[in-house]
Design a protein around this motif. Structure first.
Motif, PDB file in Angstrom:
ATOM      1  N   SER A  27      57.911  46.689 -27.416  1.00  0.00           N
ATOM      2  CA  SER A  27      59.300  46.777 -26.950  1.00  0.00           C
ATOM      3  C   SER A  27      59.951  48.004 -27.575  1.00  0.00           C
ATOM      4  N   HIS A  28      60.781  48.696 -26.787  1.00  0.00           N
ATOM      5  CA  HIS A  28      61.505  49.826 -27.364  1.00  0.00           C
ATOM      6  C   HIS A  28      62.920  49.401 -27.779  1.00  0.00           C
ATOM      7  N   VAL A  29      63.281  48.131 -27.528  1.00  0.00           N
ATOM      8  CA  VAL A  29      64.632  47.679 -27.908  1.00  0.00           C
ATOM      9  C   VAL A  29      64.628  46.574 -28.975  1.00  0.00           C
ATOM     10  N   ASP A  30      63.593  45.755 -29.007  1.00  0.00           N
ATOM     11  CA  ASP A  30      63.571  44.624 -29.943  1.00  0.00           C
ATOM     12  C   ASP A  30      62.901  45.046 -31.252  1.00  0.00           C
ATOM     13  N   ASP A  31      63.336  44.411 -32.354  1.00  0.00           N
ATOM     14  CA  ASP A  31      62.840  44.783 -33.675  1.00  0.00           C
ATOM     15  C   ASP A  31      61.564  43.980 -34.013  1.00  0.00           C
ATOM     16  N   PRO A  32      60.411  44.654 -34.091  1.00  0.00           N
ATOM     17  CA  PRO A  32      59.160  43.912 -34.344  1.00  0.00           C
ATOM     18  C   PRO A  32      59.168  43.190 -35.689  1.00  0.00           C
ATOM     19  N   LYS A  33      59.821  43.784 -36.698  1.00  0.00           N
ATOM     20  CA  LYS A  33      59.813  43.163 -38.046  1.00  0.00           C
ATOM     21  C   LYS A  33      60.545  41.826 -38.007  1.00  0.00           C
ATOM     22  N   GLU A  34      61.712  41.839 -37.347  1.00  0.00           N
ATOM     23  CA  GLU A  34      62.489  40.577 -37.258  1.00  0.00           C
ATOM     24  C   GLU A  34      61.700  39.517 -36.521  1.00  0.00           C
ATOM     25  N   TRP A  35      61.058  39.921 -35.428  1.00  0.00           N
ATOM     26  CA  TRP A  35      60.267  38.963 -34.655  1.00  0.00           C
ATOM     27  C   TRP A  35      59.105  38.431 -35.490  1.00  0.00           C
ATOM     28  N   GLN A  36      58.452  39.333 -36.218  1.00  0.00           N
ATOM     29  CA  GLN A  36      57.314  38.905 -37.028  1.00  0.00           C
ATOM     30  C   GLN A  36      57.766  37.903 -38.097  1.00  0.00           C
ATOM     31  N   THR A  37      58.892  38.198 -38.751  1.00  0.00           N
ATOM     32  CA  THR A  37      59.397  37.310 -39.809  1.00  0.00           C
ATOM     33  C   THR A  37      59.695  35.926 -39.242  1.00  0.00           C
ATOM     34  N   GLU A  38      60.433  35.904 -38.119  1.00  0.00           N
ATOM     35  CA  GLU A  38      60.823  34.602 -37.545  1.00  0.00           C
ATOM     36  C   GLU A  38      59.606  33.841 -37.028  1.00  0.00           C
ATOM     37  N   LEU A  39      58.692  34.552 -36.380  1.00  0.00           N
ATOM     38  CA  LEU A  39      57.506  33.864 -35.833  1.00  0.00           C
ATOM     39  C   LEU A  39      56.596  33.354 -36.952  1.00  0.00           C
ATOM     40  N   ARG A  40      56.488  34.131 -38.042  1.00  0.00           N
ATOM     41  CA  ARG A  40      55.607  33.697 -39.155  1.00  0.00           C
ATOM     42  C   ARG A  40      56.175  32.491 -39.885  1.00  0.00           C
ATOM     43  N   ARG A  41      57.512  32.335 -39.855  1.00  0.00           N
ATOM     44  CA  ARG A  41      58.098  31.130 -40.477  1.00  0.00           C
ATOM     45  C   ARG A  41      57.636  29.893 -39.713  1.00  0.00           C
ATOM     46  N   LEU A  42      57.456  30.071 -38.402  1.00  0.00           N
ATOM     47  CA  LEU A  42      57.077  28.944 -37.546  1.00  0.00           C
ATOM     48  C   LEU A  42      55.565  28.821 -37.380  1.00  0.00           C
ATOM     49  N   LEU A  43      54.899  29.968 -37.462  1.00  0.00           N
ATOM     50  CA  LEU A  43      53.438  29.995 -37.273  1.00  0.00           C
ATOM     51  C   LEU A  43      52.826  30.762 -38.447  1.00  0.00           C
ATOM     52  N   PRO A  44      52.740  30.116 -39.635  1.00  0.00           N
ATOM     53  CA  PRO A  44      52.242  30.841 -40.811  1.00  0.00           C
ATOM     54  C   PRO A  44      50.859  31.437 -40.523  1.00  0.00           C
ATOM     55  N   GLY A  45      50.696  32.667 -40.983  1.00  0.00           N
ATOM     56  CA  GLY A  45      49.390  33.320 -40.800  1.00  0.00           C
ATOM     57  C   GLY A  45      49.245  34.036 -39.469  1.00  0.00           C
ATOM     58  N   LEU A  46      50.303  33.988 -38.642  1.00  0.00           N
ATOM     59  CA  LEU A  46      50.227  34.666 -37.331  1.00  0.00           C
ATOM     60  C   LEU A  46      49.907  36.154 -37.515  1.00  0.00           C
ATOM     61  N   LYS A  47      48.944  36.624 -36.757  1.00  0.00           N
ATOM     62  CA  LYS A  47      48.640  38.067 -36.809  1.00  0.00           C
ATOM     63  C   LYS A  47      49.361  38.740 -35.644  1.00  0.00           C
TER      64      LYS A  47
END
Ligand code: NDP
Ligand code: OXD
Length: 309
Positions: free
Chosen positions: A7-27
Motif C-alpha cells: 500500500s502507498h497510503v497505509d502504514d505497514p508498521k502499524e498494521w504489523q503491530t496490530e496484527l501481531r497482537r492478534l496473531l503472535p508470530g505472524l510473518k
C-alpha cells in the motif's frame, strides 16, 4: 507462510503491530517482493501494481485494505480463482456516515451559499429550511449506505435508498434496479452516492441521470470518481439544474491542478478522505480472515468477481 503487504497510503508498521497482537508470530513482508516469492500465501493490499499479485505462485487469498475492491479488480493480470475479501470495519463505517451527515447538513443549511456570501461581505438573510421536507436519497445500500441512511433517518430527514436488490430498512423508502431508479431520483433533493465502482456503475451518473432529480438538488459523492461523468456533472451545475456538489473521489487522483472542480463555485473538493480503515479498529476482522484463509475456511466479506463488489 508470509503475509504480503502492499500500500502507498497505509502504514505497514502499524498494521504489523496490530496484527501481531492478534496473531503472535505472524510473518509479514512489505511488497513488491523480489525474493522468496513462494513463501507468500496471503496478500493485504491497496492498489497493488498491475501484474504484481500474479507473481506469487502460492497465493491463496487477497485481503483488501479498502471497502472498495476496484483497486484490485482493475488488474488485467489478477490471478484467477483467488478469493478476495473487502474491508468491513466499524470505524470506517462511522467515519463515512459522519462525512455524509456533515455534507448533507452543509447543503441543507446552505452553508455553501453563506461561505460564498461571506467572501462578498453580503448579508443575505434566508429562512432556515425544514429538514423534514428535504429528501435524501442514498444510492448503494450496503454496509456504508445502510449506516448512513439510518443516521440520516435519526437526524430527521426523509430518506430513500436505492440498491440492486430490494431492501427493508426501517424508516427508509426502498427502491431497486433500473425499474426503481426514476421514482427514486424524482423524489431525491440530496443524492448521496455510496455505490461501488463496477462494470454496471461506471459512468452511471451522467447528464441524463442528474436531470432526473428535481431542479435545485445537491449531489454528494464519497464512493468512486468513475461512477460519474465529470464533464456532465459540471454541465448540470452550470445550467443551474443542480445547486451544488460535495466530491471526495475523482476519475484521476490526486485531482489534477487544471481540473475545473478545483475552482467551481458550486463544488466542494475533499481529497479522498471520507473514511479509512485504521489498523487499531480494522485489524481484528483482517486477523480473523487471515486465520480463516489459513485454516482453509471461507473468508468473511468475500466479494463476487462477477458483479465486482
Ligand atoms: P457494499 O458492497 O457493502 O455495498 C454496495 C451497495 O451498492 C449494495 O447495496 C449494492 O446492492 C449496491 N450496488 C452495487 N451495484 C449496484 C448496481 N449496479 N445498481 C444498484 N445498486 C448497486 O459496499 P460498502 O457500502 O462497504 O462501500 C461502498 C463503496 O464506498 C466502496 O465500494 C468504495 O468505493 C466507497 N468507499 C469510499 C471511501 C472514501 O474514503 N471515499 C471509503 C470507503 C468506501 P445490493 O445490496 O443489492 O447488493
Ligand atoms: C475504501 C476507500 O474503499 O478508502 O475503503 O476508498
Amino acid at each position: 507462510m508470509t503475509l504480503l503487504f502492499i500500500s502507498h497510503v497505509d502504514d505497514p508498521k502499524e498494521w504489523q503491530t496490530e496484527l501481531r497482537r492478534l496473531l503472535p508470530g505472524l510473518k509479514m513482508r512489505v511488497g513488491p517482493q523480489t525474493r522468496n516469492l513462494d513463501d507468500i500465501d496471503l496478500a493485504l493490499v491497496w492498489a497493488p501494481p498491475p501484474g504484481e499479485l500474479r507473481r506469487y505462485p502460492n497465493l491463496k487469498a487477497i485481503l483488501s485494505l479498502g471497502a472498495g475492491v476496484d483497486h484490485i479488480l482493475k488488474d488485467p493480470r489478477l490471478p484467477k480463482g483467488v478469493p478476495i475479501a473487502r474491508l468491513v470495519d466499524p470505524m470506517l463505517t462511522e467515519l463515512m456516515s459522519e462525512y455524509v451527515l456533515l455534507s448533507v447538513l452543509r447543503h441543507h443549511r446552505e452553508f455553501d451559499h453563506f461561505e460564498a456570501m461571506q467572501r462578498k461581505k453580503k448579508w443575505d438573510y434566508r429562512f432556515p429550511p425544514d429538514r423534514s421536507k428535504r429528501r435524501v436519497g442514498v444510492m448503494g445500500m450496503g454496509v456504508l449506505g445502510t449506516d448512513a441512511a439510518r443516521k440520516l433517518v435519526a437526524a430527521g430527514f426523509p430518506v430513500l435508498g436505492w440498491s440492486r436488490r430490494q431492501k427493508r430498512i426501517p424508516g427508509v423508502e426502498s427502491y431497486s434496479g433500473t425499474a426503481g431508479l426514476g421514482a427514486f431520483l424524482k423524489r431525491t433533493d440530496i443524492l448521496v452516492c455510496l455505490l461501488p465502482l463496477t462494470g454496471a456503475t461506471r459512468d452511471l451518473i451522467d447528464a441524463k441521470f442528474l436531470k432526473r432529480m428535481p431542479k435545485g438538488a445537491y449531489f454528494v459523492n464519497p464512493s468512486r470518481g468513475a461512477v460519474v461523468v465529470e464533464k456532465d456533472l459540471i454541465g448540470v451545475l452550470d445550467s443551474g439544474h443542480l445547486a451544488g456538489a460535495t466530491l471526495d473521489v475523482f476519475r484521476e487522483e490526486p485531482l489534477p491542478k487544471s481540473h475545473p472542480f478545483w475552482t467551481h463555485p458550486k463544488v466542494l473538493v475533499t481529497p479522498h478522505v471520507a473514511a479509512m480503515g485504521y489498523p487499531y479498529s480494522a485489524a481484528p476482522r483482517v486477523a480473523l480472515n487471515i486465520r480463516r484463509a489459513r485454516a482453509g475456511k471461507r473468508m468473511l466479506d468475500l466479494i463476487d468477481p462477477k458483479t465486482g463488489y
